[in-house]
Design an enzyme around this catalytic site. Structure first.
Site, PDB file in Angstrom:
ATOM      1  N   TYR A 165     -10.038  -8.542  -4.753  1.00  0.00           N
ATOM      2  CA  TYR A 165      -8.912  -8.283  -3.654  1.00  0.00           C
ATOM      3  C   TYR A 165      -9.111  -7.540  -2.540  1.00  0.00           C
ATOM      4  CZ  TYR A 165      -4.000  -6.804  -2.301  1.00  0.00           C
ATOM      5  OH  TYR A 165      -2.975  -6.581  -1.732  1.00  0.00           O
TER       6      TYR A 165
ATOM      7  N   GLU B  70     -12.519  -6.407  -1.504  1.00  0.00           N
ATOM      8  CA  GLU B  70     -13.211  -6.981  -0.440  1.00  0.00           C
ATOM      9  C   GLU B  70     -12.822  -8.345   0.186  1.00  0.00           C
ATOM     10  OE1 GLU B  70     -15.582  -5.327   0.384  1.00  0.00           O
ATOM     11  OE2 GLU B  70     -17.060  -4.647  -1.098  1.00  0.00           O
ATOM     12  N   GLY B  71     -11.966  -9.245  -0.623  1.00  0.00           N
ATOM     13  CA  GLY B  71     -11.285 -10.424  -0.153  1.00  0.00           C
ATOM     14  C   GLY B  71     -10.599 -10.229   1.213  1.00  0.00           C
TER      15      GLY B  71
ATOM     16  N   SER C 176       7.928  -0.865 -10.088  1.00  0.00           N
ATOM     17  CA  SER C 176       8.524  -1.683 -11.022  1.00  0.00           C
ATOM     18  C   SER C 176       8.470  -1.579 -12.394  1.00  0.00           C
ATOM     19  CB  SER C 176       8.126  -3.274 -10.688  1.00  0.00           C
ATOM     20  OG  SER C 176       6.655  -3.225 -10.539  1.00  0.00           O
TER      21      SER C 176
ATOM     22  N   PHE D 138       8.088   1.295 -13.822  1.00  0.00           N
ATOM     23  CA  PHE D 138       8.871   2.740 -14.210  1.00  0.00           C
ATOM     24  C   PHE D 138      10.458   2.419 -14.279  1.00  0.00           C
ATOM     25  CE2 PHE D 138       5.814   6.235 -12.529  1.00  0.00           C
ATOM     26  CZ  PHE D 138       4.889   5.921 -13.868  1.00  0.00           C
TER      27      PHE D 138
ATOM     28  N   PRO E 265      -4.981  10.379 -14.505  1.00  0.00           N
ATOM     29  CA  PRO E 265      -4.405  11.680 -14.999  1.00  0.00           C
ATOM     30  C   PRO E 265      -3.158  12.125 -14.361  1.00  0.00           C
ATOM     31  CG  PRO E 265      -5.893  11.924 -12.887  1.00  0.00           C
ATOM     32  CD  PRO E 265      -5.899  10.567 -13.423  1.00  0.00           C
TER      33      PRO E 265
ATOM     34  N   GLN F 285      -3.035  11.376  -9.475  1.00  0.00           N
ATOM     35  CA  GLN F 285      -3.449  10.437  -8.235  1.00  0.00           C
ATOM     36  C   GLN F 285      -2.167  10.154  -7.538  1.00  0.00           C
ATOM     37  OE1 GLN F 285      -3.082   9.613 -11.383  1.00  0.00           O
ATOM     38  NE2 GLN F 285      -2.661   7.222 -11.875  1.00  0.00           N
ATOM     39  N   THR F 286      -2.185   9.959  -6.295  1.00  0.00           N
ATOM     40  CA  THR F 286      -1.024   9.840  -5.169  1.00  0.00           C
ATOM     41  C   THR F 286      -0.941   8.219  -4.688  1.00  0.00           C
ATOM     42  OG1 THR F 286      -2.472  10.678  -3.122  1.00  0.00           O
ATOM     43  CG2 THR F 286      -1.229  12.304  -4.535  1.00  0.00           C
ATOM     44  N   ARG F 287       0.206   7.954  -4.041  1.00  0.00           N
ATOM     45  CA  ARG F 287       0.505   6.880  -3.343  1.00  0.00           C
ATOM     46  C   ARG F 287       1.804   7.185  -2.623  1.00  0.00           C
ATOM     47  NH1 ARG F 287      -3.510   5.712  -5.997  1.00  0.00           N
ATOM     48  NH2 ARG F 287      -4.007   3.688  -6.912  1.00  0.00           N
TER      49      ARG F 287
HETATM   50  P1  NAD Z   1       3.727 -11.312  -4.233  1.00  0.00           P
HETATM   51  O1  NAD Z   1       2.778 -11.623  -5.265  1.00  0.00           O
HETATM   52  O2  NAD Z   1       5.070 -11.151  -4.461  1.00  0.00           O
HETATM   53  O3  NAD Z   1       3.507 -12.583  -3.052  1.00  0.00           O
HETATM   54  C1  NAD Z   1       2.589 -13.337  -2.846  1.00  0.00           C
HETATM   55  C2  NAD Z   1       2.828 -14.845  -2.712  1.00  0.00           C
HETATM   56  O4  NAD Z   1       1.789 -15.487  -2.545  1.00  0.00           O
HETATM   57  C3  NAD Z   1       3.556 -15.209  -4.001  1.00  0.00           C
HETATM   58  O5  NAD Z   1       4.754 -16.035  -3.485  1.00  0.00           O
HETATM   59  C4  NAD Z   1       2.252 -16.296  -4.529  1.00  0.00           C
HETATM   60  O6  NAD Z   1       3.067 -17.468  -5.126  1.00  0.00           O
HETATM   61  C5  NAD Z   1       1.767 -16.653  -3.232  1.00  0.00           C
HETATM   62  N1  NAD Z   1       0.567 -17.268  -3.349  1.00  0.00           N
HETATM   63  C6  NAD Z   1      -0.578 -16.463  -4.071  1.00  0.00           C
HETATM   64  N2  NAD Z   1      -1.924 -17.337  -4.123  1.00  0.00           N
HETATM   65  C7  NAD Z   1      -1.449 -18.559  -3.246  1.00  0.00           C
HETATM   66  C8  NAD Z   1      -2.178 -19.450  -2.849  1.00  0.00           C
HETATM   67  N3  NAD Z   1      -3.491 -19.713  -2.974  1.00  0.00           N
HETATM   68  N4  NAD Z   1      -1.632 -20.501  -2.012  1.00  0.00           N
HETATM   69  C9  NAD Z   1      -0.227 -20.378  -1.709  1.00  0.00           C
HETATM   70  N5  NAD Z   1       0.642 -19.217  -2.119  1.00  0.00           N
HETATM   71  C10 NAD Z   1       0.119 -18.462  -2.882  1.00  0.00           C
HETATM   72  O7  NAD Z   1       3.141 -10.267  -3.373  1.00  0.00           O
HETATM   73  P2  NAD Z   1       4.037  -9.189  -2.070  1.00  0.00           P
HETATM   74  O8  NAD Z   1       3.777  -7.972  -2.702  1.00  0.00           O
HETATM   75  O9  NAD Z   1       4.960  -9.936  -1.574  1.00  0.00           O
HETATM   76  O10 NAD Z   1       2.612  -9.263  -1.254  1.00  0.00           O
HETATM   77  C11 NAD Z   1       2.488 -10.145  -0.122  1.00  0.00           C
HETATM   78  C12 NAD Z   1       1.006  -9.667   0.807  1.00  0.00           C
HETATM   79  O11 NAD Z   1       1.349  -8.389   1.295  1.00  0.00           O
HETATM   80  C13 NAD Z   1      -0.077 -10.110   0.136  1.00  0.00           C
HETATM   81  O12 NAD Z   1      -0.921 -10.501   1.137  1.00  0.00           O
HETATM   82  C14 NAD Z   1      -0.495  -8.764  -0.367  1.00  0.00           C
HETATM   83  O13 NAD Z   1      -1.918  -8.704  -0.456  1.00  0.00           O
HETATM   84  C15 NAD Z   1      -0.011  -7.881   0.684  1.00  0.00           C
HETATM   85  N6  NAD Z   1       0.096  -6.369   0.399  1.00  0.00           N
HETATM   86  C16 NAD Z   1       1.347  -6.325  -0.415  1.00  0.00           C
HETATM   87  C17 NAD Z   1       1.397  -4.836  -1.082  1.00  0.00           C
HETATM   88  C18 NAD Z   1       2.603  -4.455  -1.646  1.00  0.00           C
HETATM   89  O14 NAD Z   1       2.715  -3.225  -1.887  1.00  0.00           O
HETATM   90  N7  NAD Z   1       3.381  -5.111  -2.244  1.00  0.00           N
HETATM   91  C19 NAD Z   1       0.374  -3.922  -0.260  1.00  0.00           C
HETATM   92  C20 NAD Z   1      -0.736  -4.352   0.366  1.00  0.00           C
HETATM   93  C21 NAD Z   1      -0.764  -5.475   0.799  1.00  0.00           C
HETATM   94  N1  UDP Z   2       0.316   3.291 -12.476  1.00  0.00           N
HETATM   95  C1  UDP Z   2       0.896   4.290 -13.532  1.00  0.00           C
HETATM   96  N2  UDP Z   2       1.664   3.698 -14.443  1.00  0.00           N
HETATM   97  C2  UDP Z   2       2.025   2.211 -14.538  1.00  0.00           C
HETATM   98  C3  UDP Z   2       1.301   1.460 -13.360  1.00  0.00           C
HETATM   99  C4  UDP Z   2       0.529   2.089 -12.650  1.00  0.00           C
HETATM  100  O1  UDP Z   2       0.714   5.374 -13.575  1.00  0.00           O
HETATM  101  O2  UDP Z   2       2.584   1.822 -15.331  1.00  0.00           O
HETATM  102  C5  UDP Z   2      -0.540   4.121 -11.535  1.00  0.00           C
HETATM  103  C6  UDP Z   2      -1.993   3.523 -11.295  1.00  0.00           C
HETATM  104  O3  UDP Z   2      -2.904   4.142 -12.186  1.00  0.00           O
HETATM  105  C7  UDP Z   2      -2.104   3.921  -9.698  1.00  0.00           C
HETATM  106  C8  UDP Z   2      -0.832   3.748  -9.343  1.00  0.00           C
HETATM  107  O4  UDP Z   2       0.196   4.016 -10.417  1.00  0.00           O
HETATM  108  O5  UDP Z   2      -2.570   5.131  -9.769  1.00  0.00           O
HETATM  109  C9  UDP Z   2      -0.394   2.699  -8.279  1.00  0.00           C
HETATM  110  O6  UDP Z   2      -0.632   1.692  -9.022  1.00  0.00           O
HETATM  111  P1  UDP Z   2      -0.032   0.133  -8.637  1.00  0.00           P
HETATM  112  O7  UDP Z   2      -0.846  -1.058  -9.495  1.00  0.00           O
HETATM  113  O8  UDP Z   2       1.451   0.003  -8.422  1.00  0.00           O
HETATM  114  O9  UDP Z   2      -0.860  -0.012  -7.230  1.00  0.00           O
HETATM  115  P2  UDP Z   2      -2.051   0.188  -6.391  1.00  0.00           P
HETATM  116  O10 UDP Z   2      -3.047   0.690  -7.463  1.00  0.00           O
HETATM  117  O11 UDP Z   2      -2.555  -1.264  -5.992  1.00  0.00           O
HETATM  118  O12 UDP Z   2      -2.062   1.152  -5.443  1.00  0.00           O
END
Ligand code: NAD
Ligand code: UDP
Ligand code: UDP
Length: 336
Positions: free
Chosen positions: A166, A168-169, A210, A212, A227, A230-232
């Site tokens: 994810y 590196e992609g 989602s 929680f 622990p 960690q923050t977001r």
């Molecule tokens: P999501 O999983 O709800 O939506 C992604 C959509 O892409 C889905 O509808 C899935 O079916 C589609 N998809 C996946 N692989 C595919 C493929 N090979 N071909 C066609 N469709 C494909 O995720 P989201 O939260 O809506 O995220 C949308 C974008 O935002 C993503 O690129 C994600 O990396 C980026 N993003 C989201 C968050 C977040 O917190 N939600 C954070 C950082 C970046």
């Molecule tokens: N996390 C948590 N409980 C959960 C799911 C995630 O405490 O049920 C923590 C996880 O360890 C991370 C943070 O919440 O520190 C955010 O995780 P999430 O998967 O939502 O997003 P990302 O790690 O991609 O920021």
């Protein structure tokens, strides 16, 4: 003899009141969480025609039920790792699973989606002269050694870890965007999205907000992964969509951080959800997953300056809107 061509007369259709200068917009991943909210907003403008391309891996037609059958809307089942031939003016390229449990489920497919999917969308943008926006991620900063994160920070990413497909992609996707921009003059926009939440998130996708909310509604303990310090930083989805559209319409290529700088520990988040949704629910500490970033908070000065953007919805105001949606989807009645 040299003659100049007369200027073309406007076509009768253009002059007629029925003509609309439609903007054709492709949204890849438009059946997903952020994509479907973006589609709602784009469809509000009667001049926009929206084409969604999605393979329904993590998204669902249900998220687009308001638009299926609408004359300005089209939904295509398609995988972006395959060639796509459509004629559009703008491309919002979101297709990619965003939740760790989904992107780790088939890591090879995840990196293919990021690399081949973005390459194909850039090839398409090049052929039709479209502007393309990539939704990159704060994960490009990895487990950041600089806090909070400005766009100029190059990140601290494990190239061989379980998250690498994810993060590196997405880093390669950003590289491809800039190489097509420099080599072929493609108009690009890159958003680095920080954690986003809101209605239509997958209920069981393992992301923290989602999880929680679903746990609190089901009277199950809130699972804080150790622990817990960690923050977001959590951005409400309407603010995110506003930021993405401003970036697309603006002049700046980015990358630009789009996120809410309000920073919370996971324990604080659990306490907040508990207070808002279910004061009786238990908070339980559970084991964490590898490479979990310890902290994350965007610096949004760039988005503020170049897009005039800042988030408006505070966590305490956004959470209840999401709770209502989850309550309906889970069939949990409101307690008085
Ligand atoms: P999501 O999983 O709800 O939506 C992604 C959509 O892409 C889905 O509808 C899935 O079916 C589609 N998809 C996946 N692989 C595919 C493929 N090979 N071909 C066609 N469709 C494909 O995720 P989201 O939260 O809506 O995220 C949308 C974008 O935002 C993503 O690129 C994600 O990396 C980026 N993003 C989201 C968050 C977040 O917190 N939600 C954070 C950082 C970046
Ligand atoms: N996390 C948590 N409980 C959960 C799911 C995630 O405490 O049920 C923590 C996880 O360890 C991370 C943070 O919440 O520190 C955010 O995780 P999430 O998967 O939502 O997003 P990302 O790690 O991609 O920021
Ligand atoms: N591509 C696509 N739709 C198009 C044009 C190109 O999906 O309308 C794909 C094409 O299949 C190729 C990729 O985009 O794999 C890159 O295209 P580009 O023209 O840049 O490179 P080339 O085809 O020369 O390798």
């Amino acid at each position: 003899l040299h003659t100049t061509k007369p200027a073309p007369t406007p076509s009768p259709l253009r002059a007629s009141k029925f003509y609309q200068a439609n903007m054709r917009i492709l949204v890849t991943g438009g059946a997903g969480f952020i994509g479907s909210h973006l589609v709602d907003k784009l469809m509000e403008n009667e001049k926009n025609e929206v084409i969604v391309v999605d393979n329904y891996f993590t998204g669902s037609k249900d998220n687009l039920r308001n638009w299926i059958g609408h004359p300005r809307f089209e939904l295509i089942r398609h995988d972006v790792t395959e060639t796509l031939l459509v004629e559009v003016d703008q491309i919002y390229h979101l297709a990619c699973p965003a939740s760790p449990i989904f992107y780790k489920h088939n890591p090879v497919k995840t990196i293919k989606t990021n690399v081949m999917g973005t390459l194909n969308m850039l090839g398409l943008a090049k052929r039709v002269g479209a502007r393309i926006l990539l939704t990159s991620t704060s994960e490009v900063y990895g487990d950041p050694l600089v806090h909070p994160q400005p766009e100029s920070y190059w990140g601290n990413v494990n190239p061989i870890g379980v998250r690498s497909c994810y993060d590196e992609g997405k880093r390669v996707a950003e590289t491809l965007m800039f190489d097509y921009h420099r080599q072929h003059g493609i108009e690009i926009r890159i958003a680095r999205i920080f954690n986003t939440y809101g209605p239509r998130m997958n209920i069981d996708d393992g992301r923290v907000v989602s999880n929680f909310i679903a746990q609190a509604l089901r009277d199950e303990p809130l699972t804080v992964q150790a622990p817990g310090t960690q923050t977001r930083s959590f951005c409400y989805v309407s603010d995110m969509v506003d930021g993405l559209m401003r970036l697309m319409e603006g002049k700046h290529t980015g990358p630009i951080n789009i996120g809410n700088p309000g920073e919370f520990t996971m324990l604080e988040l659990a306490e907040t959800v508990k207070e808002i949704v279910n004061p009786k629910v238990e908070i339980k500490m559970v084991e964490n997953t590898p490479d979990d970033p310890r902290q994350r908070k965007p610096i949004i000065a760039q988005a503020n300056k170049s897009l005039g953007w800042e988030p408006k919805v505070k966590l305490r105001d956004g959470l209840p809107l999401m709770v209502e949606d989850f309550r309906q989807r889970l069939g949990v009645p409101k307690k008085n």
